[in-house]
Design a protein around this motif. Structure first.
Motif: not given
Ligand code: 4AD
Ligand code: MG
Length: 483
Positions: A179-186, A189-198
């Motif tokens: 992943t390249t998502l920023d763990f401190d600022n993931t 989604t509206e349900e509060g899950k990590v949004n992997y679309a980003e």
């Protein structure tokens, strides 16, 4: 021979002309000083054998000779001579010696003595410079080369399969996420899950645990293919047979049933072992003696019954025993270690997963031959294996080797779309993201099979080493990604 070119030490031993002037470069293993001469054992990695360098004090300054210490790199210009010493064919009488790089004895961690394998793992960046690891490195290269030769001779195509994927080929959930998502600022989604679309790939991705599924795509068009690449498993098993990053060879063949698959795997393993015996003689003799020495320090009941070279020969001389899981369970249930409760995991009955202790009992004690076990209960095998008519077992095959346990895992594949979909639903493999895989069964589906050889398990077998961390240059294991 051009005068400013270095000759490899291996070549000097094979075809060096006594009396000619030669240049060698390498790393000093030892230096011994006697009255008027010094003897240097020099290694350049081309062979396990060091070449002896003889320096007359008249041809070297005291200051220069002092810099020739274990680990230093030197260039030597000299005359190739017939050796006086025992066991050496040629040596070099020095005309000119240049120290290329010093290795101060107070700082250089490798001394001319036996270091423990554990210590050497801590300095894995330097362990190529030991006899053991240089021998293993040469054998490893030969085995890589032999893998490609074998399949090339048979007309298999080598396919590069992706290392980053969104699927879990083994369905065991032991994946490293990419992943390249920023763990401190993931992003959420509206349900509060990590949004992997980003995320970088727009979906959740991981490092591959196997190239098989993509291999099947190629095999259902090119008929016979193989992959040979790194695979990654986040299983938290700190054993002498598991790595988090290991190399796997995965052939995949259209029109092969399980019988054909076993035949190919047996031929392949015999080819590799024979290739090693034919092409790595000196290194294997060194490793054979090394293992014998190690054995002497072990208690009687832990010593190997056969030497490394005998074990390798045993592979060539025997047909592999082929039997079903059900037959194996019967043997194990009745076995002494099971009756006497010596197994860590007792075999109570059909359905039990086999542990390495059971695999090794079958190979080392019961049959004393390599074993191919087939037709395992479907519950303990992956979703893609072909279901037998009994509805209970699958056309799996595991090849078990002495001292190793499982060296190969493979199967005939489920080519019937409906049955495969049923299995995926049963074990919870998401079908929507696997449409590409299912297309092989939708369009022109064929009987096909394949297997995976763990390259480092093979390396354990052909080097006689006891720990998988010592047959890959830079092992990755839980809590260890040094170098
Ligand atoms: O039995 P496995 O998990 O089978 C597969 O991955 C299939 N996709 C293979 C196929 O049919 N194409 O792994 C295959 C082999 C094992 O038999 C073992 O030799 C090795 O890979 N292996 C490991 N080697 C080192 N460290 C690990 N953690 C390993 N896991 C499996
Ligand atoms: Mg397996």
């Amino acid at each position: 021979m051009s005068i400013d070119k270095r000759t490899k030490v291996k070549e000097l031993f094979i075809s060096g002309v006594v009396g000619s002037e030669v240049i060698v470069k390498g790393w000093v293993r030892t230096k011994r000083v006697s009255k008027n001469v010094a003897f240097i054992a020099l290694n350049d990695g081309s062979t396990i054998n060091n070449i002896q360098i003889v320096v007359d004090f008249a041809n070297i300054s005291e200051e220069n000779l002092a810099k020739v210490t274990t680990g230093a790199s030197i260039k030597v210009v000299g005359k190739l001579m017939e050796s006086q010493g025992q066991g050496q064919s040629v040596e070099i009488a020095v005309k000119e010696l240049t120290v290329l790089g010093e290795a101060h004895p107070d700082e250089y961690p490798l001394q001319p003595k036996r270091h423990s394998l554990e210590f050497l793992r801590e300095i894995a960046h330097l362990r190529f410079r030991t006899n053991t690891f240089s021998a293993i490195s040469r054998v490893r290269h030969s085995m890589i080369f032999a893998v490609h030769s074998f399949f090339n001779e048979k007309g298999f195509l080598n396919i590069h399969t992706p290392l980053i994927t969104s699927s879990d080929a083994e369905g065991a959930g032991e994946m490293f996420q990419v992943t390249t998502l920023d763990f401190d600022n993931t992003p959420r989604t509206e349900e509060g899950k990590v949004n992997y679309a980003e995320d970088f790939f727009g979906k959740k991705t991981n490092l591959t645990v196997s190239g098989q599924l993509e291999g099947e795509l190629a095999a259902t068009a090119l008929a016979e293919i193989y992959t040979f690449g790194p695979t990654f498993r986040a299983e938290n098993s700190n054993t002498s047979r598991h790595l988090a990053e290991f190399w796997m060879i995965e052939p995949e063949m259209a029109f092969y049933d399980l019988e054909d698959n076993m035949d190919l795997a047996e031929e392949f393993l015999k080819y590799l072992v024979k290739y090693a015996l034919d092409n790595c003689k000196e290194d294997l003799e060194f490793l054979n003696n090394r293992a014998k020495e190690e054995d002497k320090n072990k208690p009687q009941n832990e010593r190997a019954e056969l030497t490394l070279l005998e074990r390798m020969q045993m592979i060539l001389d025997n047909d592999f025993v082929r039997l079903t899981y059900t037959e194996a369970i019967e043997i194990l249930k009745r076995s002494k270690p099971n009756q006497k409760k010596q197994f860590k995991y007792l075999i109570e009955g059909w359905g039990a997963d086999l542990q390495s202790e059971h695999e090794r009992y079958l190979v080392e004690k019961h049959f004393k031959k390599p074993v191919i076990l087939i037709d395992y209960p479907k519950e303990i095998k992956s979703f893609y294996m072909k279901v037998n008519e009994d509805g209970k077992t699958v056309r799996a095959m595991d090849i078990l080797f002495p001292g190793i346990g499982e060296i190969i895992g493979g199967s005939q594949r489920e080519e019937r779309l409906d049955v495969l979909l049923g299995r995926m639903a049963e074990v919870g493999v998401p079908t929507d993201e696997m449409d590409w895989f299912l297309d092989t069964r939708r369009f022109g589906t064929v009987e096909h099979s394949g297997f995976g050889l763990g390259f480092e398990r093979l390396m354990l077998f052909v080097t006689g080493m006891g720990n998988i961390r010592d047959v890959i240059p830079f092992p990755r294991t839980p809590k260890n990604a040094e170098f």
